[in-house]
Design an enzyme around this catalytic site. Sequence first.
Site, mmCIF file in Angstrom:
data_model
loop_
_atom_site.group_PDB
_atom_site.id
_atom_site.type_symbol
_atom_site.label_atom_id
_atom_site.label_comp_id
_atom_site.label_asym_id
_atom_site.label_seq_id
_atom_site.Cartn_x
_atom_site.Cartn_y
_atom_site.Cartn_z
ATOM 1 N N ASP A 5 37.484 42.735 0.439
ATOM 2 C CA ASP A 5 35.902 42.342 1.319
ATOM 3 C C ASP A 5 35.279 43.905 1.666
ATOM 4 O O ASP A 5 33.869 43.802 2.288
ATOM 5 C CB ASP A 5 36.096 42.117 3.133
ATOM 6 N N ASP A 29 37.992 40.977 6.673
ATOM 7 C CA ASP A 29 39.532 41.828 7.183
ATOM 8 C C ASP A 29 40.762 42.890 5.432
ATOM 9 O O ASP A 29 41.061 43.244 5.598
ATOM 10 C CB ASP A 29 40.095 40.451 7.564
ATOM 11 N N ASP A 51 34.304 36.002 5.138
ATOM 12 C CA ASP A 51 35.481 35.766 3.736
ATOM 13 C C ASP A 51 36.256 34.757 4.691
ATOM 14 O O ASP A 51 36.254 33.762 5.892
ATOM 15 C CB ASP A 51 36.380 36.924 3.889
#
Length: 635
Positions: A536, A532, A334
């Site tokens: 996600d 995080d 990410d």
Amino acid sequence: MEQVLHVNKKENESFKVLWERHSGLFIAAACFLFIVLAWFMGRKDLYVLEVMFFVFAYVIGGYRKALEGMQTLIQEKDLDVDLLMVVAAIGAACIGYWLDGAVLIFIFCLSGALEDYTMEKTNQEIASILKIRPEEAVVIREGNESRVKADQLITGDLVLVRPGERIPCDGNIIEGHSAVDQASITGESIPVDKSVNDIVYAGTMNGQGALRIVVSKSAEDTLLSRIIHMVQEAKNELPPTQLFVERFEGIYAKSVVAIALLLMIVPPFILDWTWESTIYRAMIFLVVASPCALVSSIMPAILSGISNGARKGVLFKGGVHLEQMGQISTVAFDKTGTLTEGKPKVTDILPANDYSEESLLRLAASLEYLSEHPIAKSIVEAARSKDLLLESATAMQAVTGLGVLGKVNEIECRIGKIGLLPDLSIDSERLGEAARLEAEGKTVIFVEAGGHFAGMLAVQDTLRVNAREAIQQLKKMNKRVVMLTGDSKATAQVIGKLAGVDEVYAELLPDQKLQMIKKLTAEYGKVAMVGDGVNDAPALAVSAVGIAMGAAGSDVAMETANVVLMTDDITKIPFAISLGQRTGRVIKQNITFALAVILILVISNFLGGINLPSGVVSHEGSTLLVILSGLRLLR
């Protein structure tokens, strides 16, 4: 009298703890003592006493294993290694080989004790984190200090932590500053300086300063409690290799018993063996063909690997994830909060007209002071870092999605996107500069005061210091590295180029990230997803290994992920992959060695090259060697 009873009670408790930890060694020692006594009685031709001491040795050394084996047979309708060993020893005694059977019982007993000891050592490495949970806390309520149980703290409580004490809660510092040793939680070797507004975690050690902390999470929701929960799950979750070996063990044990029965009947008719030699060879076969070393090939290595990772700030939630980590071909990151800090910072200050950089920043920060927007906070933080005194702003009004209106020193001002200032005259050179900054992935903020253009600020979420290093390490390991983000293509491309990733996929919604993980898996093999945020979580769940940022990550990401980076240090990802690969190699080496030893001993037995004691020593020695081989991963 009460004191005497108290002392006796403490002694009894100490003995109980000692017995629980080392009962296997005590039993092995007692078994050995009776074997020595039996041997001595045999030398004196005291046959009755010799047999009696041998029986004591058999019962003391073999009772626990026989009981476990019978429970498995009755409850699970299955045979295990323990029962095979006891049957082999009793069979040896029945044909007069009392000493050989007793040596088998003793070495098997000693081997089990040493295996328990080495496994306990591994578990202690992992479970040491359980011991750092503080028992009590000093809470301040209505100005009065009182000591309470740490698990009774609730959100909003004010806690006092004196120098040298463990911090009992997760919370935010509201007064004081100190260096906090976070090694027990994050693996950081150097204490971290903490001051007002910084986050602290339960179980960490306060340094030389007193701290007042507002509790932000209840005892069961602290980072330490979640780690403890994850550790307990990791200890109980068996990897696929271990599950296969355990299934294989049941089939294998039945096969060994069937072959041993054939060996007791067939050789006298085909090979002209005596009945005594036949039964003796069958007993040796029972011992040397047992899969003790094979069964011990995996879990010591897995637990050692998990323990090693925990010491370095990488928490595996189970052995299956450690194994999977070693098979990863692609790592997907990410962007925000993972490859980047997740906190925008002012990167450029471009004043116009009579404004200097300081006066432009002071004006912008004064307007943004009360805003909770991340960009506003970054502007205020930039002003504070330069020790600028802010002006008082009035008549503040937020314009959703565009910026803020207000007055500074009775002068009407505006700050935000260019759409907030459609009537403002900005020359083409400045607009060209703004376009260049936006092409670099930065967000441009325009400032106006009293109807005149005051200048521009550029804000950008900066790359983590170690992000590029981590990606270079992954590439050296021949891993494909991609970035998945919901951010704009321009910003994503800039960050991707700075980080050095192979591919960039931008403007993805959570479900699109999930689909992208499936696509990458189909093309390249097993994928690890690093994230995080809540957005996600779907991608973390569907990936072969989901990796969450422990400090900056959301609760949902941490719960969904299989691996947690306690320090948010993504350079630990190459280490985790390497640890998974090493664990896989050690397990393969152990299994190959265990099978080779069994094969050699079985062939030697048919050729008459070994007796029962040497077979026992060779077999149990190989078991200890694979356990010690697994413990190499503790390094």
